[in-house]
Motif scaffolding. Structure first.
Motif, PDB file in Angstrom:
ATOM      1  N   ILE A 138       0.942  -1.316  -0.041  1.00  7.21           N
ATOM      2  CA  ILE A 138      -0.128  -0.141   0.104  1.00  7.21           C
ATOM      3  C   ILE A 138       1.109   0.708   0.362  1.00  7.21           C
ATOM      4  CG2 ILE A 138      -1.626   1.158   0.985  1.00  7.21           C
ATOM      5  CD1 ILE A 138      -2.526  -1.567   2.458  1.00  7.21           C
ATOM      6  N   HIS A 139       1.041   2.017  -1.248  1.00  4.84           N
ATOM      7  CA  HIS A 139       1.674   3.013  -1.264  1.00  4.84           C
ATOM      8  C   HIS A 139       0.982   4.252  -0.707  1.00  4.84           C
ATOM      9  CE1 HIS A 139       5.130   4.882  -3.950  1.00  4.84           C
ATOM     10  NE2 HIS A 139       4.436   6.284  -2.760  1.00  4.84           N
ATOM     11  N   ALA A 140       1.382   4.903   0.645  1.00  5.75           N
ATOM     12  CA  ALA A 140       0.811   5.625   1.063  1.00  5.75           C
ATOM     13  C   ALA A 140      -0.071   5.074   1.783  1.00  5.75           C
ATOM     14  CB  ALA A 140      -0.218   6.758   0.563  1.00  5.75           C
ATOM     15  N   TYR A 141       0.253   5.265   3.484  1.00  4.77           N
ATOM     16  CA  TYR A 141      -0.485   4.950   4.276  1.00  4.77           C
ATOM     17  C   TYR A 141      -1.674   5.196   5.439  1.00  4.77           C
ATOM     18  CZ  TYR A 141      -1.571   0.192   7.323  1.00  4.77           C
ATOM     19  OH  TYR A 141      -2.836  -1.187   7.244  1.00  4.77           O
ATOM     20  N   GLY A 142      -2.521   6.178   4.431  1.00  2.00           N
ATOM     21  CA  GLY A 142      -3.369   6.909   5.705  1.00  2.00           C
ATOM     22  C   GLY A 142      -4.783   6.841   5.730  1.00  2.00           C
ATOM     23  N   ASN A 143      -5.891   7.617   5.712  1.00  2.00           N
ATOM     24  CA  ASN A 143      -7.678   7.224   5.614  1.00  2.00           C
ATOM     25  C   ASN A 143      -7.418   5.652   4.988  1.00  2.00           C
ATOM     26  OD1 ASN A 143      -8.238   8.688   7.793  1.00  2.00           O
ATOM     27  ND2 ASN A 143      -8.305  10.310   6.409  1.00  2.00           N
ATOM     28  N   VAL A 144      -7.347   5.908   3.501  1.00  2.00           N
ATOM     29  CA  VAL A 144      -8.281   5.266   2.309  1.00  2.00           C
ATOM     30  C   VAL A 144      -6.863   3.988   2.600  1.00  2.00           C
ATOM     31  CG1 VAL A 144      -8.160   4.634   0.272  1.00  2.00           C
ATOM     32  CG2 VAL A 144      -8.324   7.034   1.344  1.00  2.00           C
ATOM     33  N   GLY A 145      -5.060   4.015   2.749  1.00  2.00           N
ATOM     34  CA  GLY A 145      -4.592   3.055   2.826  1.00  2.00           C
ATOM     35  C   GLY A 145      -4.776   1.757   3.687  1.00  2.00           C
ATOM     36  N   GLN A 146      -4.694   2.356   5.019  1.00  2.00           N
ATOM     37  CA  GLN A 146      -5.384   2.306   6.003  1.00  2.00           C
ATOM     38  C   GLN A 146      -6.737   1.338   5.803  1.00  2.00           C
ATOM     39  OE1 GLN A 146      -4.753   3.883   9.777  1.00  2.00           O
ATOM     40  NE2 GLN A 146      -3.518   4.959   8.946  1.00  2.00           N
ATOM     41  N   ASN A 147      -7.754   1.149   4.865  1.00  2.00           N
ATOM     42  CA  ASN A 147      -8.889   0.613   4.795  1.00  2.00           C
ATOM     43  C   ASN A 147      -8.797  -0.298   3.943  1.00  2.00           C
ATOM     44  OD1 ASN A 147     -11.116   1.555   5.888  1.00  2.00           O
ATOM     45  ND2 ASN A 147     -11.209   4.147   6.089  1.00  2.00           N
ATOM     46  N   VAL A 148      -7.560   0.116   3.536  1.00  2.00           N
ATOM     47  CA  VAL A 148      -7.473  -1.118   2.114  1.00  2.00           C
ATOM     48  C   VAL A 148      -5.852  -1.922   3.034  1.00  2.00           C
ATOM     49  CG1 VAL A 148      -5.609  -1.625   0.224  1.00  2.00           C
ATOM     50  CG2 VAL A 148      -7.332   0.753  -0.388  1.00  2.00           C
ATOM     51  N   GLY A 149      -6.169  -2.041   3.713  1.00  2.00           N
ATOM     52  CA  GLY A 149      -5.305  -2.960   4.545  1.00  2.00           C
ATOM     53  C   GLY A 149      -6.506  -3.589   5.573  1.00  2.00           C
ATOM     54  N   ARG A 150      -7.139  -3.283   5.827  1.00  2.00           N
ATOM     55  CA  ARG A 150      -8.061  -3.476   7.152  1.00  2.00           C
ATOM     56  C   ARG A 150      -8.949  -4.203   5.850  1.00  2.00           C
ATOM     57  NH1 ARG A 150     -13.340  -2.855   6.227  1.00  2.00           N
ATOM     58  NH2 ARG A 150     -12.904  -0.907   6.107  1.00  2.00           N
ATOM     59  N   ILE A 151      -9.599  -4.310   4.685  1.00  2.00           N
ATOM     60  CA  ILE A 151      -9.951  -5.350   3.698  1.00  2.00           C
ATOM     61  C   ILE A 151      -9.060  -5.999   2.926  1.00  2.00           C
ATOM     62  CG2 ILE A 151     -11.137  -5.584   1.800  1.00  2.00           C
ATOM     63  CD1 ILE A 151     -12.434  -2.673   1.976  1.00  2.00           C
ATOM     64  N   ALA A 152      -7.622  -5.923   3.532  1.00  2.00           N
ATOM     65  CA  ALA A 152      -6.990  -6.721   2.607  1.00  2.00           C
ATOM     66  C   ALA A 152      -5.949  -7.404   3.484  1.00  2.00           C
ATOM     67  CB  ALA A 152      -5.753  -6.213   1.987  1.00  2.00           C
ATOM     68  N   ARG A 153      -6.244  -7.919   5.194  1.00  2.00           N
ATOM     69  CA  ARG A 153      -6.329  -8.882   6.105  1.00  2.00           C
ATOM     70  C   ARG A 153      -7.903 -10.291   6.472  1.00  2.00           C
ATOM     71  NH1 ARG A 153      -4.756  -3.857   8.715  1.00  2.00           N
ATOM     72  NH2 ARG A 153      -6.404  -3.256   9.663  1.00  2.00           N
ATOM     73  N   GLY A 154      -8.870  -9.106   5.639  1.00  2.00           N
ATOM     74  CA  GLY A 154      -9.825 -10.025   5.768  1.00  2.00           C
ATOM     75  C   GLY A 154      -9.953 -11.027   4.641  1.00  2.00           C
ATOM     76  N   PHE A 155      -9.218 -10.783   3.625  1.00  2.00           N
ATOM     77  CA  PHE A 155      -8.468 -11.487   2.101  1.00  2.00           C
ATOM     78  C   PHE A 155      -7.915 -12.407   2.589  1.00  2.00           C
ATOM     79  CE2 PHE A 155     -11.716  -8.874   0.171  1.00  2.00           C
ATOM     80  CZ  PHE A 155     -11.902  -9.362  -0.987  1.00  2.00           C
ATOM     81  N   GLY A 156      -7.574 -12.358   3.626  1.00  2.00           N
ATOM     82  CA  GLY A 156      -6.411 -13.014   4.129  1.00  2.00           C
ATOM     83  C   GLY A 156      -4.009 -12.894   3.442  1.00  2.00           C
ATOM     84  N   MET A 157      -4.669 -11.552   2.354  1.00  2.00           N
ATOM     85  CA  MET A 157      -2.991 -10.970   2.301  1.00  2.00           C
ATOM     86  C   MET A 157      -2.525 -10.814   2.978  1.00  2.00           C
ATOM     87  SD  MET A 157      -5.132  -8.637  -0.744  1.00  2.00           S
ATOM     88  CE  MET A 157      -3.984  -8.836  -1.902  1.00  2.00           C
TER      89      MET A 157
END
Length: 305
Positions: A138-157
């Motif tokens: 995730i290139h830049a881990y602000g508000n959007v990036g952290q939401n991407v991270g949350r969803i990615a963890r749910g996918f098991g990435m």
């Protein structure tokens, strides 16, 4: 009486307009609407006597700012604010703000919708691949990036992040493994999700040299800004590597990407914030920020100097 203008070529949902109206009229302000206008001249005429303005993707140019003789504050209902002439705002003592975080989940969900669409071959009936177990950077881990991270963890990435404005501890606490350069992240992650702003430093920074060492089956996901992509370099790479994929919600300027059938997808228009919830959240946040600025001098989300 304080006058607040909502100037939206792409209008807010009616529920958002009603919510904004309730907020500003509760303070005794007047609300004025300019929706679906067809020329910049209409916007210039509408700003003549307003004290505050809410926009979406509308262009708040130098000419608009100069025409708004009473303007004190302008709020972009969304995270990006490159559609506002910040220098003109500063020169005319206008406070420019954005509404960070209000569209974040909508953008993150869109990024994953596009990833699944690409991984499953556009749902064409052929065998695809899964996201589980894949590395995402995730290139830049602000508000959007952290939401991407949350969803990615749910996918098991496996979730990695690079953000030069955050400490390792901040990135770890927000659920990602910190990396210390873009080059390191791009070399190790099959999926890259872009969330960097378009600045003089970042424009065309996502280029051939950065992308060429991505792993086999690489997927670049852009829900940020098209200006950060070096389109010629990306097209060259996709010519050389039949395994490279690009998905975006900002149609490229170059029409050369259409030939990469099965490896390229762009939405018809920028879709990141196009949900009812984000529409309402950003509009109401903008209204609250205007009231807080006018009544209390609150400049928390100011983006100009």
């Amino acid at each position: 009486m304080t006058k607040v203008l909502i100037a939206t070529d792409k209008p807010f949902a009616p529920v958002a307009v009603n919510g904004i109206r309730e907020i500003v009229e509760a303070q005794g302000y007047e609300l004025v609407l300019l929706e679906k206008y067809t020329s910049q001249d209409e916007l210039i005429a509408a700003v003549a006597d307003v004290d505050a303005m809410i926009i979406r993707s509308d262009k708040a140019t130098k000419e608009v700012i100069e025409a708004a003789k009473n303007l004190k504050v302008i709020v972009r209902a969304g995270a990006g604010y490159d559609n506002i002439d910040l220098a003109a705002c500063t020169a005319h003592n206008v406070v420019a703000m954005n509404t960070p975080g209000q569209n974040s989940n909508a953008v993150a969900e869109l990024a994953f919708g596009m990833m699944v669409y690409m991984a499953r071959n556009f749902f064409n009936g052929k065998s695809g691949s899964e996201l589980k177990g894949k590395k995402i950077g995730i290139h830049a881990y602000g508000n959007v990036g952290q939401n991407v991270g949350r969803i990615a963890r749910g996918f098991g990435m496996e979730v990695y992040a690079f953000d030069p404005f955050m400490t390792d501890e901040q990135i770890k606490n927000a659920g990602a493994i910190p990396l210390h350069s873009a080059e390191e992240m791009y070399k190790m992650c099959q999926y890259i999700s872009l969330h960097i702003p378009a600045t003089e430093q970042t424009k065309k920074s996502i280029n051939y040299d950065l992308l060429k060492d991505m792993p086999k089956g690489a997927v670049l996901v852009n829900t940020a800004r098209k200006e950060v992509i070096d389109e010629e370099g990306l097209a060259k790479l996709m010519e050389e590597r039949a395994d490279f994929h690009y998905i975006t919600d900002i149609a490229p300027d170059c029409d050369c990407f259409s030939k990469f059938e099965g490896r390229f997808f762009a939405t018809p228009k920028k879709m990141g914030a196009q949900t009812e919830e984000a529409n309402v959240n950003a509009g109401l946040a903008a209204a609250h920020q205007i009231v807080n600025f006018i009544e209390k001098g609150d400049e928390k989300f100011r983006v100009n100097k």
